[in-house]
Design a protein around this motif. Structure first.
Motif, mmCIF file in Angstrom:
data_model
loop_
_atom_site.group_PDB
_atom_site.id
_atom_site.type_symbol
_atom_site.label_atom_id
_atom_site.label_comp_id
_atom_site.label_asym_id
_atom_site.label_seq_id
_atom_site.Cartn_x
_atom_site.Cartn_y
_atom_site.Cartn_z
ATOM 1 N N ARG A 411 0.776 -1.320 0.087
ATOM 2 C CA ARG A 411 -0.026 -0.078 -0.043
ATOM 3 C C ARG A 411 0.862 1.356 0.051
ATOM 4 N NH1 ARG A 411 -3.057 0.970 4.368
ATOM 5 N NH2 ARG A 411 -4.997 1.780 3.222
ATOM 6 N N LYS A 412 1.921 1.330 0.652
ATOM 7 C CA LYS A 412 2.704 2.382 0.823
ATOM 8 C C LYS A 412 3.554 2.826 -0.656
ATOM 9 C CE LYS A 412 6.877 0.390 2.998
ATOM 10 N NZ LYS A 412 7.621 0.279 4.317
ATOM 11 N N HIS A 413 3.893 1.566 -1.163
ATOM 12 C CA HIS A 413 4.339 1.805 -2.469
ATOM 13 C C HIS A 413 3.368 2.579 -3.605
ATOM 14 C CE1 HIS A 413 8.379 -0.285 -1.863
ATOM 15 N NE2 HIS A 413 7.365 -0.846 -0.951
ATOM 16 N N ILE A 414 2.168 1.921 -3.342
ATOM 17 C CA ILE A 414 1.083 2.683 -4.408
ATOM 18 C C ILE A 414 0.709 4.124 -4.016
ATOM 19 C CG2 ILE A 414 -1.155 2.185 -5.179
ATOM 20 C CD1 ILE A 414 -1.003 -0.634 -4.797
ATOM 21 N N ALA A 415 0.689 4.328 -2.524
ATOM 22 C CA ALA A 415 0.542 5.497 -2.190
ATOM 23 C C ALA A 415 1.309 6.733 -2.664
ATOM 24 C CB ALA A 415 0.271 5.507 -0.660
ATOM 25 N N VAL A 416 2.598 6.330 -2.638
ATOM 26 C CA VAL A 416 3.570 7.463 -2.870
ATOM 27 C C VAL A 416 3.452 8.017 -4.525
ATOM 28 C CG1 VAL A 416 5.631 6.114 -3.596
ATOM 29 C CG2 VAL A 416 5.761 8.317 -2.787
ATOM 30 N N ARG A 417 3.239 6.621 -5.292
ATOM 31 C CA ARG A 417 3.019 6.851 -6.637
ATOM 32 C C ARG A 417 1.614 7.542 -7.084
ATOM 33 N NH1 ARG A 417 5.918 2.700 -5.644
ATOM 34 N NH2 ARG A 417 7.873 2.228 -7.071
ATOM 35 N N ILE A 418 0.570 7.373 -6.278
ATOM 36 C CA ILE A 418 -0.558 7.935 -6.567
ATOM 37 C C ILE A 418 -0.508 9.477 -5.995
ATOM 38 C CG2 ILE A 418 -3.038 8.448 -5.345
ATOM 39 C CD1 ILE A 418 -2.893 6.135 -7.706
ATOM 40 N N ARG A 419 0.133 9.849 -5.052
ATOM 41 C CA ARG A 419 0.274 11.106 -4.818
ATOM 42 C C ARG A 419 0.995 12.030 -5.524
ATOM 43 N NH1 ARG A 419 0.260 9.980 2.007
ATOM 44 N NH2 ARG A 419 -1.896 9.157 1.965
ATOM 45 N N HIS A 420 1.985 11.439 -5.883
ATOM 46 C CA HIS A 420 2.809 12.347 -6.910
ATOM 47 C C HIS A 420 2.242 12.171 -8.097
ATOM 48 C CE1 HIS A 420 7.073 13.611 -7.927
ATOM 49 N NE2 HIS A 420 6.678 13.220 -9.195
ATOM 50 N N LEU A 421 1.609 11.600 -8.569
ATOM 51 C CA LEU A 421 0.905 11.513 -9.874
ATOM 52 C C LEU A 421 -0.049 12.816 -9.982
ATOM 53 C CD1 LEU A 421 0.109 10.541 -12.675
ATOM 54 C CD2 LEU A 421 -1.556 8.832 -11.718
ATOM 55 N N GLU A 422 -0.776 12.538 -8.758
ATOM 56 C CA GLU A 422 -1.867 13.832 -8.705
ATOM 57 C C GLU A 422 -1.105 15.108 -8.599
ATOM 58 O OE1 GLU A 422 -5.372 11.937 -5.981
ATOM 59 O OE2 GLU A 422 -3.551 12.181 -5.079
ATOM 60 N N ALA A 423 0.035 15.234 -7.846
ATOM 61 C CA ALA A 423 0.678 16.556 -7.866
ATOM 62 C C ALA A 423 1.013 16.916 -9.299
ATOM 63 C CB ALA A 423 1.947 16.405 -6.897
ATOM 64 N N GLN A 424 1.497 15.905 -9.961
ATOM 65 C CA GLN A 424 1.937 16.223 -11.714
ATOM 66 C C GLN A 424 0.649 16.976 -12.247
ATOM 67 O OE1 GLN A 424 4.944 15.933 -12.977
ATOM 68 N NE2 GLN A 424 5.886 15.812 -10.986
ATOM 69 N N LEU A 425 -0.519 16.021 -12.015
ATOM 70 C CA LEU A 425 -1.631 16.410 -12.911
ATOM 71 C C LEU A 425 -2.278 17.842 -12.498
ATOM 72 C CD1 LEU A 425 -3.297 12.736 -12.962
ATOM 73 C CD2 LEU A 425 -2.328 14.011 -15.010
ATOM 74 N N LYS A 426 -2.266 18.167 -11.297
ATOM 75 C CA LYS A 426 -2.979 19.198 -10.834
ATOM 76 C C LYS A 426 -2.657 20.603 -11.673
ATOM 77 C CE LYS A 426 -4.622 21.396 -6.662
ATOM 78 N NZ LYS A 426 -4.133 21.580 -5.085
#
Length: 453
Positions: A411-426
């Motif tokens: 879960r923590k490996h997926i979480a960091v990728r999700i949060r970074h992806l959102e930071a790039q998309l915003k």
């Protein structure tokens, strides 16, 4: 028995020349924080639970003082007179006054014992801190110092108070060290050639995701707000990523709650068949969602990944075990001989660790759930267990054949990728081409059907 002579009988207080002496306020807030823990510790050692009242009052007041430290720091830097400000006791009101930069710093220290802030905290991390702040109440100092006036039963959670206090204390300590030149703030900017999302984050980037936390941001997550004119295929992949993570959240939350209940309330042997079905539905649903996330994430059109880093395997490698698990369940009939040769069952085997007591000694249960027909009596594992414990239940593992997936760890490996992806998309969605177009998603429709004749 009360004493009439304190260890430190008196102090001479000489006010400083500045009315915005944030260093003095930092020292006082820290003293109250330490006092709360010392009183609580003494209460436990002397078996006097009533000392919890002054302990939580000190800790609650320390939260308020640390908030006021950040407000005083802002006024000191802007040379604004302090006499115009009446801040009061309401924590929510104080939080709203703190500059966004320091809000991010505080949230970056939340549930983070490293004392190294996760700077540029995501909206979700800030949201988690605000949720924890709301949980302790808007004015806990006022509430608990007048505890004798309460008229209704109330849960007094010193642990919840100290969790918020830790974030503030670590953040204030970081600021004080920064002011003294003991360290520099880390550069968190991304290079121009940076990938859309990290395939191999550094170890310190992996966020500790507690069992009760979701991986996605809140309802306003950028993954829920894709403009209608965004490239259709990319939007399709982003939707697939979001749906996979939403399923991860739902299945893991239900699974963790069910396994905690099983560990603390063992079923009778004749009741075991009634408990495994919904547990394994969620476990295998989680495996399927991990595999789907990995495929959609790594194959999204336009995604690029950086150079290989040591220490942590890339996402595809880390999720490979889940791909193999899914392959077994998708081809269970053809894999039957393989599973049987390893004494496995049709639904696999779940193991997990649940804590029951922390003090005076740790009591925890290592549990195994293996549905299906057994030809020999199973034996419990006796090897030492090396594991973290996100209280109360952690290290949830699903095994089938020779493959084992750690559902808690992934879960923590997926979480960091999700949060970074959102930071790039915003920022991408804030460009003029997308910022002014409508957003339509997650439709639900209903129409009445009438009988004719």
């Amino acid at each position: 028995m009360m004493t009439t002579y304190p260890a430190i009988p008196s102090l001479l207080l000489i006010p400083g020349e500045s009315q915005v002496d944030y260093a003095a306020l930092y020292a006082i807030a820290t003293a109250y924080a330490h006092s709360g823990l010392l009183i609580s510790s003494h209460g436990k050692k002397t078996d006097r639970p009533e000392l919890s009242f002054p302990a939580i009052v000190c800790s609650s007041f320390a939260i308020e003082l640390f908030f006021k430290f950040f407000l005083m720091l802002e006024r000191a830097e802007s040379e604004e007179p302090s006499s115009k400000h009446k801040s009061g006791h309401r924590l929510g009101h104080l939080w709203e006054k703190i500059p966004l930069e320091h809000q991010a710093l505080i949230a970056g220290m939340f549930r983070n014992k490293t004392e190294v802030p996760l700077l540029d905290a995501s909206d979700r991390r800030i949201e988690l801190f605000v949720e924890a702040l709301a949980h302790v109440g808007d004015a806990p100092f006022v509430k608990w110092r007048y505890v004798h006036e309460l008229v209704d039963p109330s849960l007094m959670s010193h642990a919840a108070i100290t969790e918020v206090l830790d974030a503030l204390g670590y953040a204030a300590n970081y600021v004080m060290k920064e002011k003294s030149g003991m360290h520099r703030r880390h550069d968190t900017s991304m290079p121009e050639e940076a990938m859309i999302a990290p395939d191999q984050p550094d170890e310190e980037q992996l966020l500790p995701i507690r069992g009760s936390e979701y991986l996605l941001l809140g309802r306003d997550s950028v993954l829920r707000r894709i403009p209608v004119n965004f490239e259709r295929k990319k939007a399709f992949f982003l939707d697939g990523i979001r749906h996979a993570v939403e399923i991860l959240d739902v299945t893991y939350s239900r699974l963790r709650d069910a396994l905690t209940h099983l560990a603390l309330n063992p079923p009778a042997s004749n009741d075991t068949p009634d408990v495994f079905a919904h547990v394994f539905i969620d476990a295998w649903g989680f495996v399927d969602a991990v595999d789907r996330f990995s495929m959609m994430y790594t194959q999204m059109p336009g995604i690029k990944f950086g150079n290989t880093k040591g220490g942590i395997p890339p996402l595809r490698e880390f999720t490979q075990e889940f791909r193999k698990l899914r392959n077994i369940t998708d081809h269970l009939a053809s894999k039957a001989d393989y599973v049987i040769s390893r004494n496995g069952g049709a639904w696999g085997e779940l193991t997990w660790l649940t804590g029951a007591q922390l003090q005076p000694e740790l009591i925890a249960w290592h549990c195994t759930l293996r549905p299906g027909t057994l030809q020999t009596k199973p034996s419990m594992q006796t090897d030492p267990i090396m594991s973290t414990l996100d209280w109360p239940t952690d290290s949830i593992r699903l095994c089938a054949g020779e493959y084992e997936g750690n559902l808690s760890e992934i879960r923590k490996h997926i979480a960091v990728r999700i949060r970074h992806l959102e930071a790039q998309l915003k920022p991408a969605f804030q460009q003029p081409a997308q910022a002014q177009v409508p957003i339509i998603n997650d439709a639900y429709m209903r129409r009445q059907v009438k009988r004719v004749g």
